[in-house]
Design an enzyme around this catalytic site. Structure first.
Site, PDB file in Angstrom:
ATOM      1  N   ALA A 123       0.838  -1.211   0.000  1.00 64.52           N
ATOM      2  CA  ALA A 123       0.000   0.000   0.000  1.00 64.52           C
ATOM      3  C   ALA A 123       0.869   1.255   0.000  1.00 64.52           C
ATOM      4  CB  ALA A 123      -0.919  -0.002   1.217  1.00 64.52           C
ATOM      5  N   ASP A 149       4.216  21.389   2.840  1.00 63.50           N
ATOM      6  CA  ASP A 149       4.357  21.322   4.298  1.00 63.50           C
ATOM      7  C   ASP A 149       5.069  20.037   4.725  1.00 63.50           C
ATOM      8  OD1 ASP A 149       2.392  19.124   4.920  1.00 63.50           O
ATOM      9  OD2 ASP A 149       1.003  20.530   3.971  1.00 63.50           O
ATOM     10  N   HIS A 178       6.752  18.027  -5.475  1.00 64.97           N
ATOM     11  CA  HIS A 178       6.648  19.446  -5.840  1.00 64.97           C
ATOM     12  C   HIS A 178       7.509  20.335  -4.961  1.00 64.97           C
ATOM     13  CE1 HIS A 178       2.690  19.305  -8.342  1.00 64.97           C
ATOM     14  NE2 HIS A 178       3.691  18.633  -8.881  1.00 64.97           N
ATOM     15  N   GLY A 216      -1.161 -12.731  30.635  1.00 66.37           N
ATOM     16  CA  GLY A 216      -1.294 -13.854  31.550  1.00 66.37           C
ATOM     17  C   GLY A 216      -0.126 -13.958  32.506  1.00 66.37           C
ATOM     18  N   LEU A 223       4.853 -14.281  33.444  1.00 65.99           N
ATOM     19  CA  LEU A 223       5.230 -15.395  34.320  1.00 65.99           C
ATOM     20  C   LEU A 223       4.393 -16.646  34.052  1.00 65.99           C
ATOM     21  CD1 LEU A 223       6.675 -16.503  36.916  1.00 65.99           C
ATOM     22  CD2 LEU A 223       4.725 -15.572  38.203  1.00 65.99           C
ATOM     23  N   PHE A 236      10.047  -8.257  29.052  1.00 65.82           N
ATOM     24  CA  PHE A 236      10.194  -7.189  30.028  1.00 65.82           C
ATOM     25  C   PHE A 236      11.634  -7.145  30.549  1.00 65.82           C
ATOM     26  CE2 PHE A 236       5.674  -7.642  29.979  1.00 65.82           C
ATOM     27  CZ  PHE A 236       5.184  -6.390  30.307  1.00 65.82           C
ATOM     28  N   ARG A 278       4.169  -2.001  28.498  1.00 63.59           N
ATOM     29  CA  ARG A 278       2.777  -2.450  28.379  1.00 63.59           C
ATOM     30  C   ARG A 278       1.994  -1.544  27.428  1.00 63.59           C
ATOM     31  NH1 ARG A 278       3.404  -3.840  34.283  1.00 63.59           N
ATOM     32  NH2 ARG A 278       3.270  -6.132  34.312  1.00 63.59           N
ATOM     33  N   GLY A 319       0.249  -6.684  37.457  1.00 67.09           N
ATOM     34  CA  GLY A 319       0.623  -6.356  36.083  1.00 67.09           C
ATOM     35  C   GLY A 319      -0.529  -6.578  35.123  1.00 67.09           C
ATOM     36  N   GLU A 341      -2.601  -4.004  32.793  1.00 69.20           N
ATOM     37  CA  GLU A 341      -2.806  -4.251  31.362  1.00 69.20           C
ATOM     38  C   GLU A 341      -4.278  -4.157  30.980  1.00 69.20           C
ATOM     39  OE1 GLU A 341       1.183  -7.036  30.931  1.00 69.20           O
ATOM     40  OE2 GLU A 341      -0.802  -7.978  30.931  1.00 69.20           O
TER      41      GLU A 341
END
Length: 479
Positions: free
Chosen positions: A16, A105, A143, A288, A325, A356, A374, A402, A406
């Site tokens: 694309a 721009d 341009h 999880g 974990l 992490f 996260r 945690g 989340e």
């Protein structure tokens, strides 16, 4: 809308591209070309409202006054544009790496950079002699740019000598138009450069031109209300303009450009938002944590998570994981298992992994770094699955804070949560919350709601959990 599905396919395959005209920047304060040239026309004693060939107006002014005032207009009008509008922001979040624009721009490149992307910009022929390694996007400013107004394309001379002075742009655009699917936004198709290139492609490929898309706003009779004309004259103007627009749309099909009709320009934002939403919903965040796998045995729990991850990969969903974990490694193994069994070529299409960090680095605390991680992971997803949710603290089994964070981040990013309540712990609490207020968390769909409710019943089989989870995810792809 068929266009949305087709363009999503092109984005996902990396084919694309965007072609942005003045209309993309209009909501950010961009003056249209008539307003840009109004003062110049006044100096020529021309009425800009009566002029349709604006390139000639710029040339007439250059003939009498040279380039100085034109350059000042470009610098002053476009320097004040510093922040992209919502359309810029959505495009910057999509996995589109090719942008062409006739705008002076810097809103496209600034919006991309604001999302942390490395951007290469091509403004002069010299820019084609060097390349930025590991770039995320390339912006061709065919341009010119406000910072080099003397080289901006605006007058008749500029257009007539374009093929010689900007040969690399013509060649690169011709190649991209042949190999990628373009979406033209805010573009009028009156640019002679583009028309020439499209014509050359038409000659070379005859009727085998690639498919591209553009937005066209349906004409509304209410827009034709000139106070100096009678109602009948205004109606005639509307009907004439409508016929001309229909002919223009039919003509563009010769070049493989298909019109996407909208009633209001605000619909462009809605369409782009829908594209982003559908793409993100193919990305599934798995949250999880488990020290204890009750009410499952450890073996059954790991089999469930592995099989669910395998099925997600098999159905071509991309899994986003933070290596939680007792869960993260199983999720990863499920996706890897599918890859190995299916000879799937690219693991990056199946898995986004953000382990992490375990040590503090710099001035931020480890908890602050984890929160950033996260937010980064969850912002890439459209749906989040929650399983289990406990950890051991000072010898005591407690909810995973945690996962609680989340869950809140998901709500902030409009990521739809699917808690598998049957796995217990904090996931059971999330499931109780969402099923008590289904319409607050999910679109109105009976099958979807039933699937979510089934995920919290006691002692379901592995296949029941997986089938209901996948069923909910599949429904969310279509609504």
């Amino acid at each position: 809308m068929k266009f949305i599905n087709d363009f999503i396919t092109e984005i996902n395959s990396g084919d694309a591209a965007i072609f942005a005209g003045a209309g993309l920047s209009a909501a950010s304060g961009f003056v249209n070309w008539k307003e840009l040239l109004r003062d110049l026309a006044d100096e020529l004693k021309l009425d800009i409202e009566k002029e349709h060939d604006l390139i000639s107006v710029a040339q007439y002014h250059f003939n009498k006054f040279k380039r100085g005032k034109i350059n000042n207009k470009i610098i002053n009008e476009f320097t004040s544009l510093t922040t992209g509008n919502e359309n810029h922001k959505i495009l910057s979040r999509l996995d589109i790496d090719t942008y062409w624009t006739t705008n002076y721009d810097k809103l496209i490149e600034r919006s991309l950079e604001a999302k942390g992307k490395t951007v290469e910009t091509k403004i002069r022929n010299l820019d084609f002699s060097r390349n930025i390694k590991k770039k995320d996007a390339i912006v061709y400013k065919m341009h010119g740019d406000k910072d080099s107004p003397d080289e901006a394309i605006l007058t008749k001379d500029d257009y007539e000598t374009y093929s010689d002075k900007k040969e690399f742009f013509s060649t690169a655009l011709r190649g991209d138009l042949l190999s990628q699917t373009f979406l033209f936004i805010g573009f009028s198709f009156d640019d002679p450069n583009l028309e020439y290139i499209l014509g050359r492609i038409k000659v070379l490929l005859k009727d085998n031109t690639p498919t591209h898309y553009c937005f066209f706003k349906e004409l509304n009779q209410a827009d034709f209300n000139n106070a100096d004309k009678s109602d009948e004259e205004n109606k005639e103007d509307f009907l004439y303009a409508k016929i001309k627009q229909e002919l223009k749309i039919d003509d563009l099909i010769r070049y493989g450009i298909h019109a996407v009709m909208i009633k209001e320009y605000s619909e462009i934002t809605e369409i782009l938002s829908e594209i982003e939403k559908r793409i993100k919903r193919r990305n599934i965040f798995v949250s999880g944590a488990a020290y204890d796998y009750s009410p499952y045995t450890e073996t059954d729990a790991k089999d469930l998570i592995h099989s669910l991850s395998y099925k997600l990969a098999q159905d071509e969903y991309k899994i986003v994981s933070g290596y939680g974990l007792g869960i993260g490694s199983i999720v990863i193994n499920g996706a890897l298992d599918f890859k190995l069994n299916s000879n799937y070529r690219n693991l990056d299409d199946l898995l986004i992994l953000r382990p992490f960090p375990q040590m503090q680095s710099g001035t931020k605390s480890i908890s602050e770094v984890w929160t950033e991680y996260r937010n980064d992971m969850i912002s890439k997803a459209g749906i989040a699955i929650f399983v289990f949710g406990n950890k051991l603290v000072n010898g005591e089994l407690v909810n995973s804070n945690g996962m609680e964070e989340e869950f809140q981040i998901c709500l902030k990013h409009n990521v739809i949560p699917i808690p598998i309540g049957a796995t217990g712990s904090v996931s059971k609490e999330f499931w109780t919350e969402v099923t008590s207020k289904l319409l607050n968390y999910y679109p109105s769909n009976t099958d979807l709601h039933n699937a979510i409710q089934e995920l919290g019943k006691d002692n379901p089989t592995r296949n029941e959990v997986i089938n209901n989870t996948i069923k909910a995810i599949n429904i969310l792809q279509k609504i």
